[in-house]
Design a protein around this motif. Sequence first.
Motif, PDB file in Angstrom:
ATOM      1  N   SER A  36      45.992 104.108  35.324  1.00  0.00           N
ATOM      2  CA  SER A  36      47.450 104.131  35.494  1.00  0.00           C
ATOM      3  C   SER A  36      48.185 103.314  34.441  1.00  0.00           C
ATOM      4  O   SER A  36      49.401 103.451  34.294  1.00  0.00           O
ATOM      5  N   GLU A  48      49.496 110.474  32.689  1.00  0.00           N
ATOM      6  CA  GLU A  48      50.606 110.524  33.628  1.00  0.00           C
ATOM      7  C   GLU A  48      50.299 111.346  34.883  1.00  0.00           C
ATOM      8  O   GLU A  48      51.024 111.261  35.876  1.00  0.00           O
ATOM      9  N   GLU A 101      50.604 107.979  42.942  1.00  0.00           N
ATOM     10  CA  GLU A 101      51.851 108.023  42.168  1.00  0.00           C
ATOM     11  C   GLU A 101      52.573 106.683  42.204  1.00  0.00           C
ATOM     12  O   GLU A 101      53.293 106.335  41.264  1.00  0.00           O
ATOM     13  N   LYS A 104      52.584 104.153  39.279  1.00  0.00           N
ATOM     14  CA  LYS A 104      53.478 104.260  38.121  1.00  0.00           C
ATOM     15  C   LYS A 104      54.621 103.252  38.217  1.00  0.00           C
ATOM     16  O   LYS A 104      55.291 102.971  37.216  1.00  0.00           O
TER      17      LYS A 104
END
Length: 332
Positions: A36, A48, A101, A104
């Motif tokens: 990440s 990504e 996710e 991020k």
Amino acid sequence: MEAPVAGLRRALVLAFFVAGIWSAYIYQGVLQETLSTKRFGLDGKRFEHLAFLNLAQNVICLVWSYIMIKLWSSGSSGGAPWWTYWSAGITNTIGPAMGIESLKYISYPAQMLAKSSKMILVMLMGTLVYGIQYSLPEYICTFLVAGGVSMFARMKTSSKTIISKLAHPNASLGFALCFLNLAFDGFTNATQDSINTRYPKTRAWDVMLGMNLWSTAYNMIYMFGWPQASGFEAVQFFKLHPEAAGDILLYCLCGAIGQNFIFLTISRFGSLVNTTITTTRKFVSIVVSSLLSGNPLSTKQWGCVLMVFSGLSYQICLKWKESQELQKKRKA
């Protein structure tokens, strides 16, 4: 003489399972944080498409569970049919995707701490939906966990390295994704318990196979279901940066090994022992991440970590006492 020998053998087996769970998931956590934040190749591109990790792990775990069933089982077990896992497969697909996710926007230690507060959503759903009444010690546990996570989320990091490594730092969004992940996980766990109740002969490998079968199907649709889907971009990234593919393969193998030991622990020692192992593993993951990744936590943040795990430890002690009382009643 047989009893002490049996007890020693059982303790050694448990120690082996603990080592398997800790080593697999701690190393997977290091790989997850690396994927990440790391820049690959001469062009310094980040990976990504973190949701692709879920698909890759589903495939590896699916193959792993199928092999284990063929190696260690003979004939039909009389367990739950494969189609019963379709709904749990949906939440098992969406939840982990949100969790990945979130990396991020927040650091891995912050994600681990947030995930440790799963009990808050369990109690909330139990009170609102099922009208369950909880005891004062249980509310104290919830206060410690919720307070620790809340204060940790509000604090600034003690090092700029965390923010500089993140693609798009946004703590509010990151923690929101974590808690949505926990909510979906709660439904997944409840559905699995329901299936095991309806089909008591269901084996651990059957659950692993059914869950990963549906999750693989859903993730394939999500990642490759249309021409502009992100799965194609992920494959193109691997072609340009093959070193990332190696990290992902190791990540998936760690997940398969970790699931293997978790199911074995539940079948041999029960879910309470497994909860204890995985809870302490989260704390060790935070320490390892802090030491290896250059993400030192401040004194106040360590205080929040201690607050959270004090609540979790208290909860585990309460569960142990409940299980001991139930055993005494059954013997009586």
